[in-house]
Enzyme design. Sequence first.
Site, PDB file in Angstrom:
ATOM      1  N   ARG A  81       0.854  -1.197   0.000  1.00 41.49           N
ATOM      2  CA  ARG A  81       0.000   0.000   0.000  1.00 41.49           C
ATOM      3  C   ARG A  81       0.886   1.241   0.000  1.00 41.49           C
ATOM      4  NH1 ARG A  81      -5.403   0.632   1.110  1.00 41.49           N
ATOM      5  NH2 ARG A  81      -5.484  -1.602   1.458  1.00 41.49           N
TER       6      ARG A  81
ATOM      7  N   THR B  24      -0.579   7.647  -1.290  1.00 44.78           N
ATOM      8  CA  THR B  24      -1.895   7.571  -1.958  1.00 44.78           C
ATOM      9  C   THR B  24      -2.825   6.557  -1.302  1.00 44.78           C
ATOM     10  OG1 THR B  24      -1.173   5.828  -3.449  1.00 44.78           O
ATOM     11  CG2 THR B  24      -0.817   8.097  -4.196  1.00 44.78           C
TER      12      THR B  24
ATOM     13  N   ASP C 277      -6.572 -12.196  10.397  1.00 44.10           N
ATOM     14  CA  ASP C 277      -5.664 -11.960   9.271  1.00 44.10           C
ATOM     15  C   ASP C 277      -5.222 -13.306   8.716  1.00 44.10           C
ATOM     16  OD1 ASP C 277      -3.176 -11.682   7.806  1.00 44.10           O
ATOM     17  OD2 ASP C 277      -3.188  -9.594   8.456  1.00 44.10           O
TER      18      ASP C 277
ATOM     19  N   ASP D 271      -1.366 -13.973   8.412  1.00 49.15           N
ATOM     20  CA  ASP D 271      -0.713 -14.255   9.699  1.00 49.15           C
ATOM     21  C   ASP D 271      -1.087 -15.643  10.208  1.00 49.15           C
ATOM     22  OD1 ASP D 271       0.767 -11.960   9.942  1.00 49.15           O
ATOM     23  OD2 ASP D 271      -0.800 -10.846  11.000  1.00 49.15           O
TER      24      ASP D 271
END
Length: 365
Positions: A260, A264, A356, A359
Amino acid sequence: MKVAVASDHAGFCQKAAIIQAAEGLGATVEDLGPVTDERVDYPDYAARVANAVSAGEVDLGILICGTGLGMAMTADKFPGVRATAVTRPDFAHLAREHNDANIICLSGRFVEPEKNAEIVKEFLTTKFAGGRHAVRVEKMMGNCVADPDALEKIADASRFSLITHPLVQHKMAILRDTNTGTKQFRELIRELALFEGYEATRDFPLEEIEVETPLEKTKAAQIAGKKVAIVPILRAGLGMVDGLLELLPSARVGHIGMFRDPKTKEPQPYYCKLPSDIENRTVLLVDPMLATGGSANAAIDYLREAGVKDVRLLVIDAAPEGVNAVLEHDPTVRVFATSLDRQLNDNAYILPGLGDAGDRIFGTL
Ligand code: RB5
């Protein structure tokens, strides 16, 4: 759009006109017989079209007998088929819009050809509305949807498949459990990906071959040269690759890594390696979680730029927000999920979710 058509002797007189009407609407029509108006048994011809629809070889089917009734009763026995006898254009419209009917059965004896042509037009040009109707259709098909409200939120039900098989739901329950350890979590992701691959490849075309059993020669079917690439979005997507390779051992595997952009907030590819002939392959893009759809959309864009025409996104757990974002972003991608959950929380985590996935697969909690 591919359409299969068949009749019995009582519907034969209208078959050619109905095929013409369907072709006039841009459909590619497969005439599954008969070739004369000699007396035949309608279940034999209903079975031909119902099999083609059930196997995903065609998108829709049209059957014509004396009344349409016996054809509908027969076709409805085939898995995944929703067939109904229709004698009015508005019923054809609603059969598609509300019931997602995939076969209509027409009357060659009691309905004029012009009326049947209108019925065919409504049937072939109306889209399934999804939303609350998707929930009802799942119930009609005997499928148990864990969260009907979430399914109702999906904007384009025609490109979204929720896998509701009892074994899948059972495995999802264990996967969600916070007490499930890394080893079992990883195994479950692999198994769920395998189930999902089975559904996502249901429409692969077959060709007839001859094989010799220990007793005699027989005809059999094999996949007609479909080339596939499995493309995991790193890193969690890696957990789904082995399950899919068990189904499709000669598939190629590409990789797309996203990060990411801190400024932005948009996902950016940081590592991408795809098979050189990717444009000729059906791509199974895999990522266990579909939350906002941000990385899935960036990965789909990357694949489109590389020339891929057929992209199928396979996820384990999806939020309605993410499914809609992907379906809105790309006009032809199809999305498969083994679970559709209630919503995203403020941190874009899926609720109730499973945490997650990356994970939990890699034990980096
Ligand atoms: C055949 O005579 C007739 O029974 C058949 O065309 C159809 O109407 C059956 O449902």
